[in-house]
Design a protein around this motif. Structure first.
Motif, mmCIF file in Angstrom:
data_model
loop_
_atom_site.group_PDB
_atom_site.id
_atom_site.type_symbol
_atom_site.label_atom_id
_atom_site.label_comp_id
_atom_site.label_asym_id
_atom_site.label_seq_id
_atom_site.Cartn_x
_atom_site.Cartn_y
_atom_site.Cartn_z
ATOM 1 N N GLU A 137 8.908 0.669 -7.918
ATOM 2 C CA GLU A 137 9.521 2.203 -8.183
ATOM 3 C C GLU A 137 9.887 3.027 -9.000
ATOM 4 O O GLU A 137 9.887 3.799 -9.342
ATOM 5 N N VAL A 138 10.368 1.978 -10.454
ATOM 6 C CA VAL A 138 10.011 2.652 -11.886
ATOM 7 C C VAL A 138 8.483 3.555 -11.901
ATOM 8 O O VAL A 138 8.971 4.546 -12.321
ATOM 9 N N LEU A 139 7.668 2.660 -11.784
ATOM 10 C CA LEU A 139 6.399 3.357 -11.830
ATOM 11 C C LEU A 139 5.935 4.876 -11.308
ATOM 12 O O LEU A 139 6.455 5.478 -11.717
ATOM 13 N N ASN A 140 6.852 4.440 -10.293
ATOM 14 C CA ASN A 140 6.909 5.882 -8.729
ATOM 15 C C ASN A 140 7.374 6.440 -9.617
ATOM 16 O O ASN A 140 7.145 8.133 -9.890
ATOM 17 N N ILE A 141 9.169 6.390 -10.156
ATOM 18 C CA ILE A 141 9.463 7.274 -10.843
ATOM 19 C C ILE A 141 8.812 8.232 -12.837
ATOM 20 O O ILE A 141 8.920 8.943 -12.373
ATOM 21 N N SER A 142 8.390 7.297 -12.825
ATOM 22 C CA SER A 142 7.961 7.737 -13.990
ATOM 23 C C SER A 142 7.025 8.232 -13.701
ATOM 24 O O SER A 142 5.885 9.356 -14.872
ATOM 25 N N ARG A 143 5.689 7.909 -12.662
ATOM 26 C CA ARG A 143 4.987 8.841 -12.134
ATOM 27 C C ARG A 143 4.740 10.549 -12.211
ATOM 28 O O ARG A 143 4.293 11.684 -12.412
ATOM 29 N N ILE A 144 6.555 10.145 -11.581
ATOM 30 C CA ILE A 144 6.526 11.832 -10.807
ATOM 31 C C ILE A 144 6.742 12.365 -12.085
ATOM 32 O O ILE A 144 6.577 13.300 -12.456
ATOM 33 N N LEU A 145 7.611 11.907 -13.232
ATOM 34 C CA LEU A 145 8.576 12.323 -14.944
ATOM 35 C C LEU A 145 6.630 12.877 -14.929
ATOM 36 O O LEU A 145 6.847 13.801 -16.178
ATOM 37 N N SER A 194 0.941 -0.661 -0.289
ATOM 38 C CA SER A 194 0.187 0.057 0.034
ATOM 39 C C SER A 194 0.518 1.842 0.073
ATOM 40 O O SER A 194 0.689 1.924 -0.858
ATOM 41 N N SER A 195 2.043 1.293 0.545
ATOM 42 C CA SER A 195 3.049 2.582 1.169
ATOM 43 C C SER A 195 3.092 3.006 -1.073
ATOM 44 O O SER A 195 3.686 3.823 -0.965
ATOM 45 N N GLY A 196 4.027 1.469 -1.305
ATOM 46 C CA GLY A 196 4.063 2.207 -3.077
ATOM 47 C C GLY A 196 2.862 2.554 -3.579
ATOM 48 O O GLY A 196 3.223 3.430 -4.184
ATOM 49 N N LEU A 197 1.791 1.924 -3.471
ATOM 50 C CA LEU A 197 1.191 2.239 -4.383
ATOM 51 C C LEU A 197 0.542 3.741 -4.302
ATOM 52 O O LEU A 197 -0.131 4.025 -4.939
ATOM 53 N N GLN A 198 0.648 4.304 -2.882
ATOM 54 C CA GLN A 198 0.706 5.035 -2.443
ATOM 55 C C GLN A 198 1.701 6.771 -2.844
ATOM 56 O O GLN A 198 0.365 7.479 -3.441
ATOM 57 N N TRP A 199 2.047 6.087 -4.023
ATOM 58 C CA TRP A 199 2.558 7.184 -4.284
ATOM 59 C C TRP A 199 2.844 7.149 -5.491
ATOM 60 O O TRP A 199 3.450 7.942 -6.276
ATOM 61 N N VAL A 200 2.021 6.007 -6.386
ATOM 62 C CA VAL A 200 1.476 6.096 -7.699
ATOM 63 C C VAL A 200 0.576 7.742 -7.615
ATOM 64 O O VAL A 200 0.742 8.094 -8.623
ATOM 65 N N LEU A 201 0.260 7.633 -6.424
ATOM 66 C CA LEU A 201 -0.840 8.782 -6.773
ATOM 67 C C LEU A 201 -0.034 10.054 -6.096
ATOM 68 O O LEU A 201 -0.129 11.263 -6.424
ATOM 69 N N SER A 202 0.807 10.125 -4.724
ATOM 70 C CA SER A 202 1.386 11.490 -3.887
ATOM 71 C C SER A 202 2.477 12.105 -4.762
ATOM 72 O O SER A 202 2.725 13.219 -5.236
#
Length: 476
Positions: free
Chosen positions: A105-113, A50-58
């Protein structure tokens, strides 16, 4: 000779130009709304907690929010078309990498992009509308923007649900991101062809006030962070007062920078315009409550009544159709009616919220089918078209078009901050109440009453601004 970015190009083809501006906005909004139905599939596909998924949004929300005002300033100072194209390119790259991500982790970096790209392109779209449209044409352009928001918000979850159903959980969520790639490429080509080159050419490097940009970025990070992380620790919450202190330092710096004869990132004199100040407060308070509706209603239907994600997502379709219709109506009459239209919109929203709250009791008791909730929720969509787009038109009309990017960035930052706080606060209240022994219906009702109170506060500010209009008709 340095071109004046506020001067509309006489040969611009406005309808194709507007289409080019709205396409990347639609793409960016889809990226926000589609993710709500994809988190379960992403978690299963990537083995994410859930923590990893939270940052997909945040991660997306933070990157988007912190860049709005600095990006608007850079576009105003150096040229909006170039910044728009850079933003679309970064967003498209983030979409491609998100769709191919091998782990969370890669998904979260990509979402930040993606968030960076969206933060860069959004103020340019508003600034270019300010620059190339005037009077009623501008009102219609902002109405088209509001229609785009309504449609993207509605169809995003439905597209997500259909992709998962047709392609399966693993491929479905990946194509939610990959579908943005051809749209982004087409938007870049269209921008080169249809948006006039507005680069500001000078012999010296433009003064972009990097200290002011850095201070504002730190302030926004500090203020937004606690609201983007569910169950944030006390240490994280300390970033809120720290962010407010940095915001004060930023304000002092901007004023000092201007007194030194240098162009600040944000000329704080912009806030001397009462219409601009009121418009920011109105939309920030409205977003504080209204955006959480589309979180707590699905929570009530799925977690309490056991309906599917697709069923819950379809509840917003009638509302979005109504918003698309009322946005056009608002754009046609906002310059004549002024804040009266916004006040009427808030009144309709209040009635919709009240009726939804009452009807939820009948749904909970099993006396009526759940889809009846779509009827009062449609009033929320109707109100959206009479509040968001008209408020944007009236608020930005008080600002010099040369500063349209910064002003649009500030206005959108108010929306994003209100939405971030509201979507953390309102669902948090529901979870706290249900975990404390209250029934789901009680928790839902209390949350709705809070949203109704926020709507009345926003309406009160709109009444105050209407008094300003009445005393100074030329302000419109």
């Amino acid at each position: 000779m340095i071109p004046d970015p506020s001067a509309p190009a006489p040969t611009v083809r406005r309808k194709p130009l507007l289409a080019v501006l709205l396409a990347p906005l639609f793409m960016a909004l889809i990226a926000v709304s589609v993710i709500n139905v994809a988190l379960t599939a992403i978690g299963e596909g990537l083995g994410a907690d859930s923590s990893g998924l939270q940052w997909v949004l945040s991660g997306y929300a933070l990157a988007f929010g912190v860049l709005l005002v600095p990006a608007g300033r850079i576009g105003d100072a150096t040229g909006r078309r170039r910044m728009l194209i850079i933003g679309i390119g970064i967003f498209t790259l983030g979409s491609l990498l998100s769709g191919l991500a091998p782990n969370v982790e890669v998904l979260n970096i990509s979402r930040i992009l993606q968030g960076v790209g969206s933060g860069l392109l959004n103020p340019q779209s508003v600034g270019l509308i300010q620059q190339h449209f005037r009077g009623q044409a501008r009102a219609r352009a902002f109405a088209a923007l509001a229609t785009t928001v309504a449609v993207a918000t509605a169809v995003g979850p439905v597209i997500g649900g259909l992709l998962i159903q047709l392609l399966g959980p693993e491929l479905g969520w990946r194509w939610m991101f990959l579908m943005n790639v051809p749209i982004g490429i087409a938007a870049i080509i269209g921008a080169f062809k249809l948006i006039p080159d507005d680069r500001v050419r000078t012999r010296t490097r433009p003064d972009l006030d990097p200290v002011g940009a850095g201070l504002l970025t730190l302030a926004i990070l500090g203020i937004m962070l606690p609201f983007l992380e569910r169950g944030a620790s006390v240490l994280v919450w300390l970033s809120l007062p720290a962010g407010l202190i940095v915001l004060g330092l930023w304000w002092a710096w901007e004023q000092r920078y201007k007194r030194a004869g240098r162009p600040p990132m944000v000329d704080t004199a912009i806030f001397s315009q009462q219409a601009f100040r009121n418009g920011i407060v109105i939309i920030s308070v409205y977003f504080l409550g209204a955006t959480s509706i589309w979180i707590i209603v699905p929570l009530f239907l799925q977690m309490h009544l056991g309906h599917t994600a697709l069923e819950a997502s379809l509840m917003g379709l009638p509302s979005s159709i109504a918003a698309a219709f009322s946005s056009q109506l608002g754009g046609r009459h906002v310059l004549r009616l002024g804040r009266k239209m916004v006040i009427v919109g808030f009144g309709i929203a209040f009635v919709g919220l009240l009726c939804t709250t009452i009807l939820a009791g009948f749904v909970d008791a099993g006396w009526v089918a759940f889809w009846w909730l779509a009827v009062p929720l449609t009033l929320m969509g109707l109100s959206q078209g009479l509040t968001i787009s008209p408020n944007q038109t009236l608020t930005l009309n008080s600002v010099d078009p040369r500063f349209g990017g910064v002003a649009g960035g500030i206005l959108q930052l108010g929306q994003r901050t209100g939405a971030a706080v509201g979507t953390a606060m309102i669902p948090g209240i529901i979870f706290s109440l249900t975990e404390g022994g209250h029934s789901w219906l009680e928790a839902f009702t209390i949350a709705m009453v809070i949203i109704m109170a926020l709507t009345l506060v926003a309406m009160g500010v709109a009444f105050a601004d209407r008094a300003r209009e009445t005393s100074a008709p030329g302000a419109l």
